[in-house]
Each structure stands twice: as structure tokens, then as C-alpha cells.
Scaffold this motif. Structure first.
Motif, PDB file in Angstrom:
ATOM      1  N   PHE A   1      19.109  16.111  -1.173  1.00  0.00           N
ATOM      2  CA  PHE A   1      19.035  14.777  -0.602  1.00  0.00           C
ATOM      3  C   PHE A   1      19.726  13.795  -1.544  1.00  0.00           C
ATOM      4  O   PHE A   1      19.882  14.074  -2.744  1.00  0.00           O
ATOM      5  CB  PHE A   1      17.572  14.358  -0.379  1.00  0.00           C
ATOM      6  CG  PHE A   1      16.728  14.397  -1.625  1.00  0.00           C
ATOM      7  CD1 PHE A   1      16.639  13.297  -2.475  1.00  0.00           C
ATOM      8  CD2 PHE A   1      16.034  15.546  -1.962  1.00  0.00           C
ATOM      9  CE1 PHE A   1      15.873  13.338  -3.616  1.00  0.00           C
ATOM     10  CE2 PHE A   1      15.260  15.611  -3.121  1.00  0.00           C
ATOM     11  CZ  PHE A   1      15.183  14.498  -3.952  1.00  0.00           C
ATOM     12  N   PRO A   2      20.144  12.641  -1.053  1.00  0.00           N
ATOM     13  CA  PRO A   2      20.825  11.682  -1.916  1.00  0.00           C
ATOM     14  C   PRO A   2      19.844  10.819  -2.700  1.00  0.00           C
ATOM     15  O   PRO A   2      18.833  10.360  -2.159  1.00  0.00           O
ATOM     16  CB  PRO A   2      21.635  10.833  -0.922  1.00  0.00           C
ATOM     17  CG  PRO A   2      20.809  10.872   0.328  1.00  0.00           C
ATOM     18  CD  PRO A   2      20.179  12.242   0.369  1.00  0.00           C
ATOM     19  N   ALA A   3      20.139  10.603  -3.973  1.00  0.00           N
ATOM     20  CA  ALA A   3      19.413   9.607  -4.748  1.00  0.00           C
ATOM     21  C   ALA A   3      19.793   8.218  -4.249  1.00  0.00           C
ATOM     22  O   ALA A   3      20.708   8.053  -3.433  1.00  0.00           O
ATOM     23  CB  ALA A   3      19.747   9.752  -6.229  1.00  0.00           C
ATOM     24  N   ALA A   4      19.101   7.193  -4.719  1.00  0.00           N
ATOM     25  CA  ALA A   4      19.382   5.829  -4.281  1.00  0.00           C
ATOM     26  C   ALA A   4      20.805   5.407  -4.600  1.00  0.00           C
ATOM     27  O   ALA A   4      21.373   4.543  -3.914  1.00  0.00           O
ATOM     28  CB  ALA A   4      18.382   4.867  -4.913  1.00  0.00           C
ATOM     29  N   ASP A   5      21.408   6.014  -5.638  1.00  0.00           N
ATOM     30  CA  ASP A   5      22.789   5.681  -5.989  1.00  0.00           C
ATOM     31  C   ASP A   5      23.782   6.708  -5.448  1.00  0.00           C
ATOM     32  O   ASP A   5      24.952   6.700  -5.816  1.00  0.00           O
ATOM     33  CB  ASP A   5      22.936   5.539  -7.498  1.00  0.00           C
ATOM     34  CG  ASP A   5      22.593   6.825  -8.250  1.00  0.00           C
ATOM     35  OD1 ASP A   5      22.183   7.809  -7.600  1.00  0.00           O
ATOM     36  OD2 ASP A   5      22.720   6.840  -9.487  1.00  0.00           O
ATOM     37  N   GLY A   6      23.318   7.607  -4.588  1.00  0.00           N
ATOM     38  CA  GLY A   6      24.199   8.562  -3.932  1.00  0.00           C
ATOM     39  C   GLY A   6      24.329   9.914  -4.589  1.00  0.00           C
ATOM     40  O   GLY A   6      24.905  10.831  -3.996  1.00  0.00           O
ATOM     41  N   MET A   7      23.803  10.103  -5.800  1.00  0.00           N
ATOM     42  CA  MET A   7      23.907  11.405  -6.460  1.00  0.00           C
ATOM     43  C   MET A   7      23.117  12.452  -5.685  1.00  0.00           C
ATOM     44  O   MET A   7      21.966  12.205  -5.317  1.00  0.00           O
ATOM     45  CB  MET A   7      23.386  11.316  -7.903  1.00  0.00           C
ATOM     46  CG  MET A   7      23.421  12.647  -8.642  1.00  0.00           C
ATOM     47  SD  MET A   7      22.791  12.540 -10.345  1.00  0.00           S
ATOM     48  CE  MET A   7      24.146  11.673 -11.155  1.00  0.00           C
ATOM     49  N   PRO A   8      23.704  13.632  -5.423  1.00  0.00           N
ATOM     50  CA  PRO A   8      22.946  14.685  -4.738  1.00  0.00           C
ATOM     51  C   PRO A   8      21.878  15.278  -5.651  1.00  0.00           C
ATOM     52  O   PRO A   8      22.159  15.634  -6.801  1.00  0.00           O
ATOM     53  CB  PRO A   8      24.017  15.711  -4.375  1.00  0.00           C
ATOM     54  CG  PRO A   8      25.142  15.460  -5.332  1.00  0.00           C
ATOM     55  CD  PRO A   8      25.118  14.000  -5.646  1.00  0.00           C
ATOM     56  N   ILE A   9      20.661  15.376  -5.138  1.00  0.00           N
ATOM     57  CA  ILE A   9      19.515  15.859  -5.904  1.00  0.00           C
ATOM     58  C   ILE A   9      18.919  17.065  -5.191  1.00  0.00           C
ATOM     59  O   ILE A   9      18.723  17.052  -3.969  1.00  0.00           O
ATOM     60  CB  ILE A   9      18.445  14.757  -6.045  1.00  0.00           C
ATOM     61  CG1 ILE A   9      19.035  13.522  -6.730  1.00  0.00           C
ATOM     62  CG2 ILE A   9      17.245  15.273  -6.826  1.00  0.00           C
ATOM     63  CD1 ILE A   9      19.540  13.755  -8.144  1.00  0.00           C
ATOM     64  N   HIS A  10      18.627  18.110  -5.949  1.00  0.00           N
ATOM     65  CA  HIS A  10      18.064  19.342  -5.404  1.00  0.00           C
ATOM     66  C   HIS A  10      16.541  19.325  -5.534  1.00  0.00           C
ATOM     67  O   HIS A  10      15.982  18.744  -6.466  1.00  0.00           O
ATOM     68  CB  HIS A  10      18.608  20.558  -6.146  1.00  0.00           C
ATOM     69  CG  HIS A  10      20.075  20.789  -5.929  1.00  0.00           C
ATOM     70  ND1 HIS A  10      20.570  21.916  -5.300  1.00  0.00           N
ATOM     71  CD2 HIS A  10      21.158  20.040  -6.244  1.00  0.00           C
ATOM     72  CE1 HIS A  10      21.883  21.849  -5.236  1.00  0.00           C
ATOM     73  NE2 HIS A  10      22.269  20.724  -5.814  1.00  0.00           N
TER      74      HIS A  10
END
Length: 283
Positions: free
Chosen positions: A32-41
Motif C-alpha cells: 500500500f502507499p505511504a502518505a508520501d507515496g512510498m510503497p510499503i509492504h
């Protein structure tokens, strides 16, 4: 254990409590995307045979140099927390375990994320991303999302509650860092670094902390000073924020006694149930 042609024998049949769910769920990988757009597993635990909207809980591991897995962990601390997440799923919660930035397993740039921890708390983007991801799921009630974690995960739990009480309804914080600028009771000799470290801490935003929390800590902690919890309790009490606390005298950071692990996990279960208005199914 199996010796020769003999039948396998369980060497510790009493090591798993009789009420622990043996029919475990198989966690799913999610991104899913973090609030700043980084993909997080993360790993998603879904209740079995469940329909409709459910309360949800987001879990943040400690470390932060760790990676949670799609199964039992090789370290006993995270094996314990994986078991707790399985237990919560068995009680009807949708559970998300988050591999946030500054953890291992996703490359150097992820592990050495810009402004992580005391240099800016950029992992808070992942906290909000996880909460928004859960709130967007059709099987989750967005008003009943809890959060829990220990150590660095306790820090992120406190960040979630101090800055995002509108998203996270309740939390359980085990031996978390609450003020980076005073780790170990010492203040940074660099005023600018101390300012940044404090602003990256839950104590900097404690006045917007509205959701109830259970704080658990051993008072002989050598990793995260016990005063971190003492100061937070003082601040929450002064502003009337609801909290409960469980203190283990003479125990250390990752609890030497099994009975303390069991008390902490049962206390977390008991705290989440009314806080998230979760109705325990009949046994």
C-alpha cells in the motif's frame, strides 16, 4: 521430535495455552502507499469465515532494523507478536503488520530512509498510509481501527495516537520511545539536533492525543528508559487523555518472564475489546 522409527513426540505439550487458536489464518502479502507515496509492504491477517465490517488493528514491529514475515518469526520477540496477531485475527479483527521504512529487506535506500527516526520521524508517513489503507477496505469499520507495537513499534504507536487520533481509535504501546531528544535520560548536546529529535517525537504532539492507550513497560528497561513512559503518563494525565498502564517491576525491555508476556498480551486483548467496541464471539 522423532527418534529412529518411533512416532513423533511433542516435548512441550503445555507450551501452547488450551485456548490458543490452532487453526491459524495464512497471512497475505499486501503493498500500500505511504502518505508520501512510498510503497510499503505488510502482512494482512483476515478473520476466517467473516462477513461484513470488522474492527481492525495495525501492528508496528520494533527495531527498526527488522522485517516481519508471512509466518512465525525466527526471533522470539517477534514470534510472540506474530502469535498475538494470529490471536487477534481469531477474535474477529482484521490485522495488518507493517514493514515500515528504516527496516531491512527492501534495499539500502529504504533502510536508510531520509529523515527517519530521530532525524525527522518520516516513518509516520507509513503509519498514516497503513491507517488509510485499512480504513479503505470494505471489510473494515473505519471508526474502529486500533494500533499496537513495542519498542520502535511503541514509538510509532504513540505517533499514531498523538498525531492521528482521528484515524486510530485506541492503542497499546509497549516500552515505546516518546522523546528522541532524551534517550536514556540524556539530552543531545547539539541544540538543533535536539530540536529536530523532539519534533519527531510523540511528546511534541501530545496535546492532540485524544484516543485511549494502554502503556506497558518494565521498570528495569535498559533499552528504552522507563522515564519515557513516566513523562508520557504525566502529560496524558495533565490533559485528561484516557490511559491505562501496566508496569512490570524489575523486568527488562523484552520481558524475561513468560508470565509477563502473557499478562501483557491478555491486557492488550482486554483493552482493545471495549475500546474498539468489539463484541467477543461466544466460545
Amino acid at each position: 521430535m522423532k527418534i529412529g522409527s518411533a512416532a513423533p513426540k511433542d516435548l512441550a505439550p503445555d507450551s501452547i495455552p488450551s485456548d490458543f487458536p490452532t487453526d491459524q489464518v495464512v497471512p497475505q502479502q499486501v503493498i500500500f502507499p505511504a502518505a508520501d507515496g512510498m510503497p510499503i509492504h505488510g502482512q494482512l491477517f483476515l478473520p476466517k469465515n467473516a462477513t461484513g465490517k470488522h474492527p481492525a488493528i495495525v501492528f508496528f514491529h520494533g527495531g527498526s532494523r527488522r522485517q516481519m514475515l508471512l509466518g512465525w518469526h525466527y526471533m522470539y520477540y517477534y514470534s510472540n507478536t506474530y502469535g498475538m496477531n494470529q490471536y487477534l485475527a481469531s477474535k474477529g479483527y482484521v490485522v495488518l503488520s507493517v514493514n515500515y521504512r528504516s527496516g531491512i529487506g527492501y534495499g539500502l535506500n529504504f533502510r536508510e530512509a531520509v529523515n527517519y527516526g530521530s532525524s525527522g520521524g518520516s516513518e509516520y508517513n507509513d503509519v498514516i498510509g497503513a491507517g488509510l489503507y485499512m480504513a479503505s477496505r470494505p471489510d473494515v469499520d473505519p471508526k474502529r481501527i486500533g494500533v499496537w507495537g513495542g519498542s520502535y513499534g511503541g514509538y510509532l504507536t504513540a505517533m499514531a495516537l498523538s498525531r492521528g487520533s482521528d484515524l486510530f481509535a485506541a492503542g497499546v504501546d509497549l516500552h515505546g520511545v516518546h522523546d528522541w531528544s532524551a534517550r536514556g535520560g540524556r539530552t543531545s548536546p547539539n541544540p538543533e539536533a535536539a530540536r529536530i529529535a523532539f519534533e519527531a517525537s510523540p511528546m511534541a504532539s501530545v496535546k492532540t492525543w485524544k484516543s485511549p492507550v494502554l502503556l506497558i513497560h518494565g521498570d528495569d528497561d535498559r533499552n528504552v528508559d522507563f522515564s519515557q513512559t513516566v513523562r508520557l503518563v504525566e502529560a496524558l494525565r495533565a490533559q485528561g487523555t484516557e490511559f491505562e498502564q501496566m508496569i512490570f517491576p524489575d523486568d527488562v525491555h523484552d520481558f524475561l518472564l513468560l508470565e509477563h508476556w502473557l499478562k501483557a498480551m491478555h491486557a492488550a486483548d482486554d483493552f482493545f475489546r471495549p475500546a474498539l467496541k468489539e463484541v467477543r464471539p461466544k466460545q
